[in-house]
Scaffold this active site. Structure first.
Site, PDB file in Angstrom:
ATOM      1  N   HIS A 174       0.816  -1.210   0.000  1.00 23.92           N
ATOM      2  CA  HIS A 174       0.000   0.000   0.000  1.00 23.92           C
ATOM      3  C   HIS A 174       0.857   1.270   0.000  1.00 23.92           C
ATOM      4  O   HIS A 174       0.347   2.358  -0.290  1.00 23.92           O
ATOM      5  CB  HIS A 174      -0.944  -0.005   1.199  1.00 23.92           C
ATOM      6  N   ASP A 397     -11.653  -8.850 -16.752  1.00 23.88           N
ATOM      7  CA  ASP A 397     -11.997 -10.110 -17.409  1.00 23.88           C
ATOM      8  C   ASP A 397     -10.727 -10.692 -18.006  1.00 23.88           C
ATOM      9  O   ASP A 397     -10.157 -10.150 -18.949  1.00 23.88           O
ATOM     10  CB  ASP A 397     -13.037  -9.839 -18.494  1.00 23.88           C
TER      11      ASP A 397
END
Length: 461
Positions: A174, A397
């Site tokens: 992060h 996808d």
């Protein structure tokens, strides 16, 4: 079903695809927005997929082909997002042995790819009320702290093969990237994966949104951050994870629209956004479930993306951390004595007052007096909201079709943590992940005013 039901089969290091004639990777400096997160744990997000079937118009490919394509496309996308293939470097400042600086060495050390299997189906992951406990083991690098990026990969992914699906669990440092940057990376990876890439001597595949990896500094010049320590590991906190329930609540487009309309009608305004209305609704509902003393000081914390707040604005493709935490604060009794509009207006004012001047002044203030975010400093009487319904979660996808659902790992969770995701059906729907103490979650589930605003997510075939 226990964590031991997940079995890791292989681990690989994936390095960026580069040609001999290419220039070597560069060093990437970090900003205060990045560095302030050094002592949190890696962020974890994952997507659940059905295995494709021939009836879907897609061939069911052997797992070896799927893994090979994932690895190869990952090597392509890491060439664009070079910081994620590097490592953190801490160096002592020449002027003081008690201070240091940190940067990313984009040295192509690589990301980690794990292949695992679990004897569990997609439906079983989704049918439990609370997040299924096995989900935590779908993620790599559990327990890693961001400053461990000295030796650990800054990005790791675990593909867990289920009986009828896949789970792609990602852990990313992060201190290197925020949520906007992560979903940009994941979308770019899946974009490349859908292309039938030749294995031999292929050029680097271009992507539709190349990242801007150069960090932003107010002066326009690189300005390394000076840290008030020489050894970051001396500042890592050891905290035990609180006992929490972690579950999702689904808000339909109509429910979100009703909350927004109610807040604006009560406040006789048209300025309150859907996010502000939902945030206020959750803040009031959780506070009511906690049954706090009226004089308890509480807050609603959330992250604001600075990309559009700066003048001139930064590109939406800026890669790194570009968010800043803000809070609306009030006493519990006062919050519950007023209506939804009153709470939403507190959130609204906090958002609109965050402008270019505020961003720059807080940036400069951090450089003069550095501070770091620790979970232990966050109370259990407030709510903290992260994520965004605007992230293109269901556009990821890899060639198997749209994800079935999104899940988080077990890290950085605390009492009152809220994570927002778009609902799968789109249209402004929201899936909201909420962590609460068990007794408080039970009280919230018994609150008719709150439960009337949520519904079951659409059935996924």
């Amino acid at each position: 079903m226990t964590v031991s039901a997940v079995r890791q089969l292989s681990t690989s290091t994936i390095r960026p695809l580069r040609k001999l004639e290419q220039a070597p990777p560069q060093r990437c400096e970090l900003t205060p927005w990045d560095v302030s997160l050094l002592f949190l744990r890696y962020n974890q997000r994952g997507l659940l997929f059905h295995k494709p079937h021939p009836s879907d118009g897609q061939d069911e490919k052997p797992i070896t082909i799927i893994i090979d394509r994932l690895k190869h496309s990952l090597s392509h996308v890491l060439a664009h997002f070079s910081p994620l293939a590097g490592r953190l470097v801490f160096g002592n400042n020449a002027s003081s042995s008690s201070s240091s600086h940190v940067f990313i060495d984009c040295n192509d050390a690589g990301a980690e790819f794990i292949h695992a299997v679990a004897d569990i189906g997609v439906a079983h992951v989704l049918t439990t009320i609370d997040v299924h406990p096995i989900v935590e083991s779908f993620f790599p690098l559990n327990g890693a702290v961001n400053c461990d990026g000295i030796s650990l990969p800054l990005f790791a992914v675990q593909l867990t093969e289920l009986t009828d699906g896949f789970f792609v669990g990602c852990s990313f440092n992060h201190a290197v990237a925020d949520g906007t940057s992560f979903w940009h990376f994941l979308s770019s990876w899946s974009e490349i994966c859908r292309i039938n890439i030749s294995r031999e001597n292929e050029p680097l595949v271009n992507i539709s949104r190349p990242p801007v990896v150069q960090r932003w500094f107010p002066s326009g010049k690189l300005s390394p951050v000076s840290l008030p320590f020489s050894n970051p590991h001396e500042f890592i906190e050891t905290v035990s994870r609180p006992l929490l329930r972690d579950r999702f609540f689904h808000f339909t487009p109509k429910s979100i629209a009703r909350l927004k309309a109610k807040a604006n009608e009560e406040g006789k305004t048209n300025k309150i956004s859907a996010f502000q209305a939902l945030s206020a609704h959750m803040w009031r509902s959780v506070t009511r479930a906690r049954n706090l003393p009226a004089d308890e000081i509480i807050s609603c914390g959330f992250s604001i993306d600075n990309r559009s707040r700066l003048e001139p604005p930064l590109s939406r493709d800026y890669f790194g951390n570009c968010v800043q935490g803000k809070r609306a604060t009030v006493r519990a009794g006062e919050l519950l004595a007023h209506d939804l509009a009153w709470a939403a207006w507190l959130v609204y004012r906090t958002v609109v007052e965050h402008n270019d001047a505020v961003v720059r002044s807080t940036y400069d203030a951090w450089a003069k007096a550095p501070f770091f975010i620790y979970l232990s400093k966050m109370d259990n009487v407030s709510v903290v909201i992260g994520g965004s319904p605007r992230f293109d979660v269901y556009g990821v996808d890899f060639g198997w079709g749209r994800p079935v659902s999104v899940r988080s790992g077990g890290e950085n969770k605390l009492d009152g943590k809220i994570s927002l995701f778009p609902g799968r059906e789109g249209g402004g729907s929201v899936d909201l992940e909420l962590c609460l103490a068990p007794a408080v979650m039970c009280a919230l589930e018994s609150d008719d005013e709150f439960m009337d605003t949520v519904s079951s997510p659409p059935r996924i075939l």
